[in-house]
Design a protein around this motif. Structure first.
Motif, PDB file in Angstrom:
ATOM      1  N   ARG A  39       0.838  -1.207   0.000  1.00 43.57           N
ATOM      2  CA  ARG A  39       0.000   0.000   0.000  1.00 43.57           C
ATOM      3  C   ARG A  39       0.859   1.237   0.000  1.00 43.57           C
ATOM      4  O   ARG A  39       0.557   2.236  -0.627  1.00 43.57           O
ATOM      5  CB  ARG A  39      -0.891  -0.003   1.232  1.00 43.57           C
ATOM      6  CG  ARG A  39      -2.010  -0.999   1.080  1.00 43.57           C
ATOM      7  CD  ARG A  39      -2.961  -0.939   2.202  1.00 43.57           C
ATOM      8  NE  ARG A  39      -3.532   0.383   2.363  1.00 43.57           N
ATOM      9  CZ  ARG A  39      -4.463   0.637   3.276  1.00 43.57           C
ATOM     10  NH1 ARG A  39      -4.862  -0.345   4.067  1.00 43.57           N
ATOM     11  NH2 ARG A  39      -4.966   1.831   3.388  1.00 43.57           N
ATOM     12  N   ARG A  60       1.715  -2.990  11.363  1.00 49.61           N
ATOM     13  CA  ARG A  60       1.130  -1.674  11.639  1.00 49.61           C
ATOM     14  C   ARG A  60      -0.117  -1.760  12.518  1.00 49.61           C
ATOM     15  O   ARG A  60      -0.350  -0.946  13.397  1.00 49.61           O
ATOM     16  CB  ARG A  60       0.802  -0.979  10.314  1.00 49.61           C
ATOM     17  CG  ARG A  60       0.063   0.341  10.409  1.00 49.61           C
ATOM     18  CD  ARG A  60       0.098   1.063   9.083  1.00 49.61           C
ATOM     19  NE  ARG A  60      -0.426   0.252   8.000  1.00 49.61           N
ATOM     20  CZ  ARG A  60      -1.709   0.291   7.612  1.00 49.61           C
ATOM     21  NH1 ARG A  60      -2.574   1.047   8.249  1.00 49.61           N
ATOM     22  NH2 ARG A  60      -2.102  -0.471   6.602  1.00 49.61           N
ATOM     23  N   ARG A  82       0.072  -8.192   9.990  1.00 47.97           N
ATOM     24  CA  ARG A  82       0.418  -6.847   9.539  1.00 47.97           C
ATOM     25  C   ARG A  82       0.939  -6.085  10.741  1.00 47.97           C
ATOM     26  O   ARG A  82       0.211  -5.910  11.729  1.00 47.97           O
ATOM     27  CB  ARG A  82      -0.826  -6.144   8.968  1.00 47.97           C
ATOM     28  CG  ARG A  82      -0.511  -4.811   8.296  1.00 47.97           C
ATOM     29  CD  ARG A  82      -1.766  -4.023   8.020  1.00 47.97           C
ATOM     30  NE  ARG A  82      -2.713  -4.749   7.182  1.00 47.97           N
ATOM     31  CZ  ARG A  82      -2.691  -4.755   5.865  1.00 47.97           C
ATOM     32  NH1 ARG A  82      -1.757  -4.100   5.223  1.00 47.97           N
ATOM     33  NH2 ARG A  82      -3.585  -5.448   5.188  1.00 47.97           N
TER      34      ARG A  82
HETATM   35  N1  LIG Z   1       1.040 -10.068   0.238  1.00 50.67           N
HETATM   36  C1  LIG Z   1       2.293  -9.775   0.524  1.00 50.67           C
HETATM   37  N2  LIG Z   1       3.221 -10.744   0.416  1.00 50.67           N
HETATM   38  C2  LIG Z   1       4.518 -10.504   0.726  1.00 50.67           C
HETATM   39  N3  LIG Z   1       4.980  -9.297   1.179  1.00 50.67           N
HETATM   40  C3  LIG Z   1       4.092  -8.292   1.308  1.00 50.67           C
HETATM   41  C4  LIG Z   1       2.715  -8.466   0.996  1.00 50.67           C
HETATM   42  N4  LIG Z   1       2.085  -7.290   1.224  1.00 50.67           N
HETATM   43  C5  LIG Z   1       3.020  -6.439   1.665  1.00 50.67           C
HETATM   44  N5  LIG Z   1       4.225  -7.019   1.728  1.00 50.67           N
HETATM   45  C6  LIG Z   1       5.484  -6.443   2.256  1.00 50.67           C
HETATM   46  O1  LIG Z   1       5.191  -5.664   3.388  1.00 50.67           O
HETATM   47  C7  LIG Z   1       5.591  -4.317   3.168  1.00 50.67           C
HETATM   48  C8  LIG Z   1       4.612  -3.369   3.763  1.00 50.67           C
HETATM   49  O2  LIG Z   1       3.356  -3.495   3.235  1.00 50.67           O
HETATM   50  P1  LIG Z   1       2.380  -2.259   2.925  1.00 50.67           P
HETATM   51  O3  LIG Z   1       1.209  -2.792   2.229  1.00 50.67           O
HETATM   52  O4  LIG Z   1       3.190  -1.205   2.231  1.00 50.67           O
HETATM   53  O5  LIG Z   1       2.010  -1.637   4.328  1.00 50.67           O
HETATM   54  P2  LIG Z   1       1.068  -2.099   5.496  1.00 50.67           P
HETATM   55  O6  LIG Z   1       1.416  -3.510   5.803  1.00 50.67           O
HETATM   56  O7  LIG Z   1       1.431  -1.144   6.611  1.00 50.67           O
HETATM   57  O8  LIG Z   1      -0.326  -1.942   5.004  1.00 50.67           O
HETATM   58  C9  LIG Z   1       5.723  -4.186   1.656  1.00 50.67           C
HETATM   59  O9  LIG Z   1       6.653  -3.189   1.332  1.00 50.67           O
HETATM   60  C10 LIG Z   1       6.179  -5.549   1.264  1.00 50.67           C
HETATM   61  O10 LIG Z   1       7.566  -5.715   1.438  1.00 50.67           O
END
Ligand SMILES: Nc1ncnc2c1ncn2[C@@H]1O[C@H](COP(=O)(O)OP(=O)(O)O)[C@@H](O)[C@H]1O
Ligand SMILES: Nc1ncnc2c1ncn2[C@@H]1O[C@H](COP(=O)(O)OP(=O)(O)O)[C@@H](O)[C@H]1O
Ligand SMILES: Nc1ncnc2c1ncn2[C@@H]1O[C@H](COP(=O)(O)OP(=O)(O)O)[C@@H](O)[C@H]1O
Ligand SMILES: [Mg+2]
Ligand SMILES: [Mg+2]
Lengths: 112, 295, 112, 112
Positions: free
Chosen positions: A38, D103, D101
């Motif tokens: 995201r 966060r 997650r």
């Molecule tokens: N489905 C997924 N599979 C593997 N790694 C993921 C996936 N989604 C996110 N990531 C990893 O986690 C990081 C953070 O995810 P992001 O979507 O940017 O933020 P948040 O988890 O805070 O919503 C990404 O930069 C990526 O490295």
């Protein structure tokens, strides 16, 4: 035994390592990776001009641990790695059939 | 028997030059080959293996290894054949097919001479290397059949691989024993009757690592050509598993037209070490075949 | 099918690859990683001055293999990678639900 | 939940990401790796002279996904990453016990 894989923001590595060492976890393997999620890319300055890349640098920690401390390790990583802002990262827990310490041939929990 | 020697050398050298010609364009499509070379008909090396011109690949190398194992063990010993293939694998050859590697890895790990029947084993690796068995069992149908299947099963255990290995082997035997094109076609029709998916008419436009695609491509080239060169060039320019279709097309056409059918410009470029090994193996393999050795 | 992950000392990579090729294994994927464990960091010289980093460079090998050769592969890696000194590394064995060769759509043992 | 690991040719990364985003998959973690397989190394020019290395650069994608879209994701990756030439790569499917997650502390399918 489980393999914990945590993908975190690079500036949080020291803090997470610190927090894990306080609960007795020293061993881990770390890889520099690129994250897509995201949280969108970022802007870099190269030879004076600005351009955007669509990924973000992240750090991946892989930690083999015994079953009984899985929730403790997860809690510790979350507390140390969380900023509350998008892109904090993910933790994956995968099953491990076997762990071996190459130096001594030890297997199972005593290899970690 | 000078005629037999001429045809046997033709088949083995035909296999080697077909392999070398095809290796330059393996994994390419017919369109890519046409765009790059027009009609690819000279030994030029290169390809995804970055070969020197005239260099052969696993198709010819495994045949040579099988031939030497047969000569070293006249009474036939499948374990020695598997051991010879494994030694070849450990020497890090230029290329090894995935199914060949898997089978040899199994043999090196548990010593078994065949894996269980496997849907994934319908590749070309067993059929492409069987010429030395054909040459050493010319007058013994039972030994031809038994030894072909035993060497094949070291790496490929699938009824289509068996059918392709025996079918193309039988066509080669008919030609080596003096049969003409019509006799070879009769042997082909018997093979297609038993396994209709091998029917090359009409050619369905596919050349790949799948034995059915390969047999169709090779038979199509054999039926629609009047010389060894034309047969091999037609097979190779289809692309796909071009070194293997080239090798098998060269084997069939060589058995029909003889060594004199191999273009001089290919003979001059072919790796001289390979040519020398072939020249030494052929008379010795034929001598074994002539004696009607016990299986 | 299992996924074998071996974390070894970088100078051992060629030896391990050589040993695996002797048992017919050529396919693998290799990543440069940083290791943290009992073996502590090392000293680097940068622009004339000495400073210590707390990690050690390691190499991670990932090898998908059929079930029947798991113990053979583990044995081969241990023999080739072991020095007897701290930091030799670890081997993890994880289950694989599926393996696919992208080029041909082959699945399962035929894909490795 | 499953972890999909795809090892692909580097020039295919954009196309695979594009194809995945069309089926709603944005999150993934990407690592630069070295591939060893049937396709042998390549030649590089360094400071004017030619030398060969025995590996090929590949890119590893790790994507955590819910069970119900595993086959769709595999199909999408194959279609976008396939060239038909040797070295196209592999896809591994491994079980995931948990995904978190960082966060928000969300777990399971809602964390992906
Ligand atoms: N489905 C997924 N599979 C593997 N790694 C993921 C996936 N989604 C996110 N990531 C990893 O986690 C990081 C953070 O995810 P992001 O979507 O940017 O933020 P948040 O988890 O805070 O919503 C990404 O930069 C990526 O490295
Ligand atoms: N629990 C663990 N999880 C993941 N990787 C580990 C773990 N412990 C050690 N490692 C990896 O193994 C390497 C060697 O471990 P180390 O503890 O230094 O030596 P030894 O295994 O010989 O006791 C480390 O550098 C690190 O990459
Ligand atoms: N057994 C294996 N385990 C892990 N990765 C592998 C394995 N075999 C191949 N790979 C990876 O897949 C890539 C492509 O494999 P390769 O054998 O070259 O081609 P193909 O899959 O088209 O036959 C390699 O470069 C390597 O990164
Ligand atoms: Mg070949
Ligand atoms: Mg081929």
């Amino acid at each position: 035994m489980k393999l914990i894989t945590a993908i975190i923001k690079p500036f949080k590595l020291e803090e997470v390592k610190e927090a894990l060492s306080e609960i007795g976890i020293e061993g881990m393997t770390v890889t520099e990776v690129k994250g897509f999620g995201r949280q969108k890319g970022h802007t870099e300055i190269y030879r004076g001009s600005e351009y955007t890349v669509d990924f973000l640098p992240k750090v991946k920690l892989e930690i083999a641990i015994a079953d009984d401390i899985v929730s403790k390790v997860i809690e510790t990583i979350i507390k140390a790695a969380k900023t509350g802002k998008i892109g904090d990262g993910k933790i994956f827990v995968t099953p491990l059939d076997e762990v071996i310490r190459i130096r001594t041939d030890e297997r199972g929990d005593s290899a970690i | 028997d000078a005629v037999l020697m001429e045809k046997a050398l033709g088949a083995y050298v035909g296999l080697a030059v077909g392999d070398a010609l095809g290796a330059s364009v393996e994994f390419m499509t017919a369109g890519e080959i046409a765009a790059l070379h027009g009609v690819h008909k000279d030994l030029r090396g290169g390809g995804w293996l970055r070969l020197n011109s005239g260099e052969v690949t696993d198709d010819t190398q495994m045949s040579l290894v099988l031939g030497e194992a047969i000569l070293a063990n006249p009474a036939w010993d499948t374990r020695r054949v598997a051991g010879a293939f494994s030694l070849w694998l450990q020497g890090r050859p230029v290329d090894v097919g995935n199914t060949c590697r898997r089978g040899l890895r199994r043999f090196m790990t548990d010593g078994t001479l065949s894996g269980p029947p496997n849907e994934g084993d319908a590749g070309n690796g067993a059929a492409m290397r069987n010429l030395p068995v054909v040459l050493s069992t010319l007058h013994d149908d039972e030994a031809f059949r038994q030894r072909s299947l035993e060497q094949a099963h070291i790496t490929h255990n699938h009824r289509l691989s068996d059918a392709g290995t025996l079918g193309l082997g039988e066509m080669t035997r008919v030609l080596l024993k003096g049969g003409d094109l019509a006799a070879a076609v009769r042997a082909m029709e018997a093979m297609v009757a038993a396994e209709p998916s091998f029917n090359p008419r009409p050619w369905r436009g596919c050349s790949s690592g799948y034995i059915v695609d390969t047999v169709r491509t090779v038979l199509d080239a054999f039926l629609n050509s009047d010389s060894l060169e034309e047969c091999v060039v037609r097979a190779v320019n289809r692309g796909g598993d071009a070194d293997t279709t080239g090798a098998l097309a060269g084997q069939l056409a060589g058995a029909l037209y003889g060594l004199r059918g191999v273009p001089v410009r290919w003979l001059r470029k072919l790796d001289p070490v390979v040519l020398d090994r072939i020249r030494r193996q052929v008379p010795a393999l034929l001598a074994q075949g002539g004696r009607g050795m016990p299986p």
